[in-house]
Scaffold this active site. Sequence first.
Site, PDB file in Angstrom:
ATOM      1  CB  SER A   1      -0.926  -0.006   1.220  1.00  0.00           C
ATOM      2  OG  SER A   1      -0.183  -0.209   2.398  1.00  0.00           O
TER       3      SER A   1
ATOM      4  CG  ASN B   1      -3.998  -5.002  12.927  1.00  0.00           C
ATOM      5  OD1 ASN B   1      -3.427  -4.873  11.845  1.00  0.00           O
ATOM      6  ND2 ASN B   1      -4.361  -6.183  13.398  1.00  0.00           N
TER       7      ASN B   1
ATOM      8  CB  THR C   1     -42.176  24.427  -7.335  1.00  0.00           C
ATOM      9  OG1 THR C   1     -43.369  24.794  -8.032  1.00  0.00           O
ATOM     10  CG2 THR C   1     -42.015  25.328  -6.118  1.00  0.00           C
ATOM     11  CG  HIS C   2     -43.132  20.915 -10.078  1.00  0.00           C
ATOM     12  ND1 HIS C   2     -43.326  19.591  -9.762  1.00  0.00           N
ATOM     13  CD2 HIS C   2     -43.821  21.619  -9.141  1.00  0.00           C
ATOM     14  CE1 HIS C   2     -44.120  19.502  -8.696  1.00  0.00           C
ATOM     15  NE2 HIS C   2     -44.423  20.724  -8.296  1.00  0.00           N
TER      16      HIS C   2
ATOM     17  CB  SER D   1     -17.770  24.625 -29.030  1.00  0.00           C
ATOM     18  OG  SER D   1     -17.830  23.783 -30.165  1.00  0.00           O
TER      19      SER D   1
ATOM     20  CE  LYS E   1     -22.580  25.154 -26.773  1.00  0.00           C
ATOM     21  NZ  LYS E   1     -22.383  23.761 -27.215  1.00  0.00           N
TER      22      LYS E   1
ATOM     23  CG  ASN F   1     -19.601  24.727 -24.035  1.00  0.00           C
ATOM     24  OD1 ASN F   1     -20.729  25.085 -24.394  1.00  0.00           O
ATOM     25  ND2 ASN F   1     -18.752  24.121 -24.834  1.00  0.00           N
TER      26      ASN F   1
ATOM     27  CD  GLU G   1     -20.990  21.436 -18.949  1.00  0.00           C
ATOM     28  OE1 GLU G   1     -21.637  20.672 -19.662  1.00  0.00           O
ATOM     29  OE2 GLU G   1     -20.125  22.206 -19.387  1.00  0.00           O
TER      30      GLU G   1
ATOM     31  CE1 TYR H   1      -6.262  -3.635   8.792  1.00  0.00           C
ATOM     32  CE2 TYR H   1      -5.303  -5.812   8.488  1.00  0.00           C
ATOM     33  CZ  TYR H   1      -5.491  -4.513   8.055  1.00  0.00           C
ATOM     34  OH  TYR H   1      -4.889  -4.104   6.901  1.00  0.00           O
TER      35      TYR H   1
ATOM     36  CD  GLN I   1      -2.770  -2.606   2.160  1.00  0.00           C
ATOM     37  OE1 GLN I   1      -2.115  -2.842   3.175  1.00  0.00           O
ATOM     38  NE2 GLN I   1      -2.473  -3.136   1.001  1.00  0.00           N
TER      39      GLN I   1
ATOM     40  CE  LYS J   1      -4.130   2.591   5.043  1.00  0.00           C
ATOM     41  NZ  LYS J   1      -5.111   1.479   5.038  1.00  0.00           N
TER      42      LYS J   1
HETATM   43  N1  ARG Z   1      -1.129  -1.534   5.367  1.00  0.00           N
HETATM   44  C1  ARG Z   1      -2.094  -2.035   6.291  1.00  0.00           C
HETATM   45  C2  ARG Z   1      -3.436  -1.310   6.095  1.00  0.00           C
HETATM   46  O1  ARG Z   1      -3.419  -0.315   5.476  1.00  0.00           O
HETATM   47  C3  ARG Z   1      -1.636  -1.822   7.691  1.00  0.00           C
HETATM   48  C4  ARG Z   1      -2.175  -2.787   8.639  1.00  0.00           C
HETATM   49  C5  ARG Z   1      -1.694  -4.131   8.336  1.00  0.00           C
HETATM   50  N2  ARG Z   1      -1.996  -5.069   9.354  1.00  0.00           N
HETATM   51  C6  ARG Z   1      -1.821  -6.375   9.174  1.00  0.00           C
HETATM   52  N3  ARG Z   1      -2.152  -7.121  10.158  1.00  0.00           N
HETATM   53  N4  ARG Z   1      -1.381  -6.874   8.058  1.00  0.00           N
HETATM   54  O2  ARG Z   1      -4.461  -1.709   6.529  1.00  0.00           O
END
Ligand code: ARG
Length: 472
Positions: free
Chosen positions: A37, A124, A169-170, A291, A297, A299, A304, A331, A336, A339
């Site tokens: 990650s 964790n 309205t509408h 455009s 045009k 835009n 948008e 966990y 993971q 994020k």
């Molecule tokens: N990179 C992991 C995550 O984002 C960190 C936690 C990993 N924990 C584990 N027991 N493998 O969740």
Amino acid sequence: MSSKKPKNSKSPAKSNPMWGGQFASGPAGIMAKINASIDFDKKLYAQDIKGSIAHCAMLAASGIISKKEAADITDGLHKIKSEIDSGRFTFKEALEDIHMNIEARLAELIGDVAGKLHTARSRNDQVALDLRMYVRDMSLTIDAFIKALQLALITRAEEFSSAIMPGFTHLQTAQPVTLGHHLMAYVEMFGRDRARLKNLLANMDECPLGSAALAGTSFPIDRMLVAKTLGFARPTANSLDSVSDRDFALEFLSAAAITAMHLSRLSEELIIWSSAPFGFIKLSDLFSSGSSIMPQKRNPDAAELVRGKTGRITGSLMSMLMTMKGLPLAYNKDMQEDKEPVFDASLQWQMVLSAMTGMIYDFTADKKRMHALANQGYSTATDLADWLVKNLKMPFRQAHHTTAKIVKLATDKKCTLSQLSLTQMQTIEKRITKEIFNVLTVEQSVASRISYGGTAPARVKEAIFAAKKKYL
Ligand code: ARG
């Protein structure tokens, strides 16, 4: 599937230096790739280091490591922070994530004592803390962005507090309102968006560190101290909950999706209002594009895109909800995936807020055109009906019928209600007097809407005054 090994399963020679004690070999190529990650969670480095420094200080204060060891670890962490800040740090995929990248570098800098930092801690609770602190930082940043948008809206509302436009309205002409009143409606929506951020900050004001892998720890740690050092009101109460839930991030993404929905509606209005058939407003070159084929045009691309990004931001919320929904405690590595939705939504959320703030300051309004369209569509018919109720003591239902007949007459004569003569109106209701002409223009209509929260310019000015006090 064939039992033949896929090509990319050739293993790197060495097992993971951080947790690979019982592993004879390293991961398959694809395993290393799907498992890592670091490409995205390096964004959490500042939070990770801050959490580690607090944890380290607590370990020393509780006598779990020595003061000297704590000082070495802390020095090393500060060095790593400046290496990353200045782009001198080499992130390694083999070390999976930000936590292990930092710990491995710490070992390079200070030797074996680096390994003591992870006492009474797990990745964790570490990652639960890091993401929480990231969401906390972002919530404060985004609050400032929303506040800036409110300032823009209030500034323009002040300018247009008496500028009459059709209210819909509408998307059918309903009753006249002022542009100032319309803009102030969004100030209220964004005020509640800010309240949502405040609420989620209060909800997540608990520190998960010290929950360790899932069950807590046998070391004599001081969770109160860590919570306080990191600016949390208290530690979380249940170790399993602490490492399992991501509801704080879901609340953040919900708040993002709701703000985006508000912004999308406002964008839609800017788009409609700036179209030729409406012609209420114009966005300058700064927020428009041309455009490549149609030279006439202009835009409203920025509006948008704000509307379009609402899909993406809401997608982040959906992605995280789906990731979480089937996970047993505690966990799971699925988490993971928590994020990137948070990172992406944070960035997009700031972008759509900035773009909208820019457009609100940018647009010019055609007051004449708005006024002319407010006059079309019999927008003061309700005022006429109300007059019949107040002056002839008619039940509202009956007044509604009578008014409909007068509207029909005006339609036939191709004129507005105030352009009908008294005699013409009296053919439908003979008790109508010339006083009726006090309520039929759009100015009279708007000025009469003096109920609290109404569109009368006097009320809008009061609302602006109150909003400045409440929000700015
Ligand atoms: N990179 C992991 C995550 O984002 C960190 C936690 C990993 N924990 C584990 N027991 N493998 O969740």
